[in-house]
Design a protein around this motif. Structure first.
Motif, PDB file in Angstrom:
ATOM      1  N   THR A 165       0.791  -1.259  -0.264  1.00  0.00           N
ATOM      2  CA  THR A 165      -0.174   0.124  -0.041  1.00  0.00           C
ATOM      3  C   THR A 165       0.660   1.140  -0.046  1.00  0.00           C
ATOM      4  O   THR A 165       0.396   2.221  -0.624  1.00  0.00           O
ATOM      5  N   TYR A 166       1.920   1.100   0.789  1.00  0.00           N
ATOM      6  CA  TYR A 166       2.411   2.185   1.055  1.00  0.00           C
ATOM      7  C   TYR A 166       3.352   2.544  -0.617  1.00  0.00           C
ATOM      8  O   TYR A 166       3.749   3.746  -0.931  1.00  0.00           O
ATOM      9  N   PHE A 167       4.177   1.562  -1.602  1.00  0.00           N
ATOM     10  CA  PHE A 167       4.438   2.115  -2.660  1.00  0.00           C
ATOM     11  C   PHE A 167       3.760   2.504  -3.751  1.00  0.00           C
ATOM     12  O   PHE A 167       3.443   2.940  -4.339  1.00  0.00           O
ATOM     13  N   GLU A 168       2.306   1.973  -3.416  1.00  0.00           N
ATOM     14  CA  GLU A 168       1.109   2.414  -4.458  1.00  0.00           C
ATOM     15  C   GLU A 168       0.410   3.852  -4.279  1.00  0.00           C
ATOM     16  O   GLU A 168       0.152   4.491  -5.074  1.00  0.00           O
ATOM     17  N   GLY A 169       0.531   4.240  -3.075  1.00  0.00           N
ATOM     18  CA  GLY A 169       0.229   5.396  -2.445  1.00  0.00           C
ATOM     19  C   GLY A 169       0.931   6.302  -2.958  1.00  0.00           C
ATOM     20  O   GLY A 169       0.634   7.194  -3.468  1.00  0.00           O
ATOM     21  N   LEU A 170       2.637   6.037  -2.566  1.00  0.00           N
ATOM     22  CA  LEU A 170       3.638   6.925  -3.651  1.00  0.00           C
ATOM     23  C   LEU A 170       3.447   6.959  -5.182  1.00  0.00           C
ATOM     24  O   LEU A 170       3.323   8.799  -5.704  1.00  0.00           O
ATOM     25  N   LEU A 171       3.140   5.889  -6.018  1.00  0.00           N
ATOM     26  CA  LEU A 171       2.422   6.362  -7.549  1.00  0.00           C
ATOM     27  C   LEU A 171       1.445   7.393  -7.539  1.00  0.00           C
ATOM     28  O   LEU A 171       1.524   7.892  -7.968  1.00  0.00           O
ATOM     29  N   THR A 172       0.325   6.855  -6.661  1.00  0.00           N
ATOM     30  CA  THR A 172      -1.459   7.475  -7.329  1.00  0.00           C
ATOM     31  C   THR A 172      -0.598   9.209  -6.525  1.00  0.00           C
ATOM     32  O   THR A 172      -0.543   9.950  -7.401  1.00  0.00           O
ATOM     33  N   GLU A 173       0.409   9.186  -5.904  1.00  0.00           N
ATOM     34  CA  GLU A 173       0.771  10.520  -5.212  1.00  0.00           C
ATOM     35  C   GLU A 173       1.612  11.677  -6.583  1.00  0.00           C
ATOM     36  O   GLU A 173       1.053  12.801  -6.914  1.00  0.00           O
ATOM     37  N   ASN A 178       2.454  14.936 -10.516  1.00  0.00           N
ATOM     38  CA  ASN A 178       3.271  14.483 -11.790  1.00  0.00           C
ATOM     39  C   ASN A 178       4.541  15.159 -11.055  1.00  0.00           C
ATOM     40  O   ASN A 178       5.127  15.791 -11.813  1.00  0.00           O
ATOM     41  N   ASP A 179       5.080  14.033 -10.443  1.00  0.00           N
ATOM     42  CA  ASP A 179       6.443  14.708  -9.791  1.00  0.00           C
ATOM     43  C   ASP A 179       6.868  13.773  -9.017  1.00  0.00           C
ATOM     44  O   ASP A 179       7.017  12.691  -8.399  1.00  0.00           O
ATOM     45  N   LEU A 180       7.857  13.454 -10.587  1.00  0.00           N
ATOM     46  CA  LEU A 180       8.608  11.558  -9.465  1.00  0.00           C
ATOM     47  C   LEU A 180       9.432  12.059  -8.360  1.00  0.00           C
ATOM     48  O   LEU A 180       9.765  10.986  -8.591  1.00  0.00           O
ATOM     49  N   ASP A 181      10.111  13.205  -8.251  1.00  0.00           N
ATOM     50  CA  ASP A 181      10.529  13.301  -6.913  1.00  0.00           C
ATOM     51  C   ASP A 181       9.948  12.416  -5.676  1.00  0.00           C
ATOM     52  O   ASP A 181      10.033  12.226  -4.674  1.00  0.00           O
ATOM     53  N   VAL A 182       8.841  12.456  -5.804  1.00  0.00           N
ATOM     54  CA  VAL A 182       7.826  11.057  -4.790  1.00  0.00           C
ATOM     55  C   VAL A 182       8.722  10.179  -4.457  1.00  0.00           C
ATOM     56  O   VAL A 182       8.447   9.629  -3.787  1.00  0.00           O
TER      57      VAL A 182
END
Length: 205
Positions: A165-173, A178-182
């Motif tokens: 869920t952490y990984f998928e949450g980062l991808l969603t954010e 629209n920011d790869l730095d996330v």
């Protein structure tokens, strides 16, 4: 012998791109046919509906992605290294998408699943099936790390769900902003969730 048509493959590629870049709801069968350069009659020759096409497309896409996950989460790779590798893979994939489409797109399964979860039950079920399969890679890696004494994780299933869920949450954010730095510190964040302290190299005096 007649020339073999690749219309079916083009339709699957078209719907994958259109719903990832845009949305499932706003993508019409006419849009898909135009993108694929396929006549509408050919669409209905291969698929009964847009949902039927989407299921075939994500199934085919997952078969290709699964090969990459098999390498990243191979048993010969040290358990904790698997999470660092999947974080790097996630960043590279999104960077490629940004280069191709002009923005960060996040996880296509999460984006699609969130949109259709209350309307397209058959499609939702397929997405859940693939997400559960992906989460099992995390669970197996955690079990291996626990067995090797690298971490204390008696409930690998629960921890895997948290980590996934952490990984998928980062991808969603990353998609929203629209920011790869996330995504840049995803690997380090994963280690913290797992319970591994990664110290930064000490600065020279």
């Amino acid at each position: 012998m007649g020339r073999t048509s690749n219309a079916k493959q083009r339709l699957m590629e078209a719907v994958s791109q259109l719903i990832w870049v845009g949305s499932y709801g706003t993508t019409t069968i006419d849009d898909i046919c135009a993108q694929a350069r396929v006549k509408k009659g050919s669409f209905y020759h291969f698929f009964k509906s847009k949902a039927d096409l989407a299921i075939a497309a994500i199934d085919t896409e997952w078969e290709e992605r699964r090969k990459e996950f098999d390498v990243i989460f191979s048993p010969v790779v040290p358990p904790l290294e698997r999470f660092r590798r999947v974080a790097d893979y996630m960043f590279r994939s999104q960077k490629e998408a940004q280069k191709q489409f002009g923005r960060v797109l996040g996880c296509p399964l999460f984006a699609l699943g969130a949109e259709v979860s209350t309307r397209e039950k058959i499609l939702q079920k397929k997405i859940e099936e693939i997400l559960d399969y992906k989460r099992m890679y995390f669970e197996t890696a955690l079990r291996d790390a626990h067995a090797a004494g690298l971490i204390h994780c008696p409930n690998a299933k629960q921890k895997a769900r948290m980590l996934f869920t952490y990984f998928e949450g980062l991808l969603t954010e990353a998609r929203i902003r629209n920011d790869l730095d996330v995504l840049r510190d995803a690997g380090r964040g994963a280690m913290q969730i797992i319970g591994v302290n990664e110290r930064k190299p000490a600065k020279a005096a």
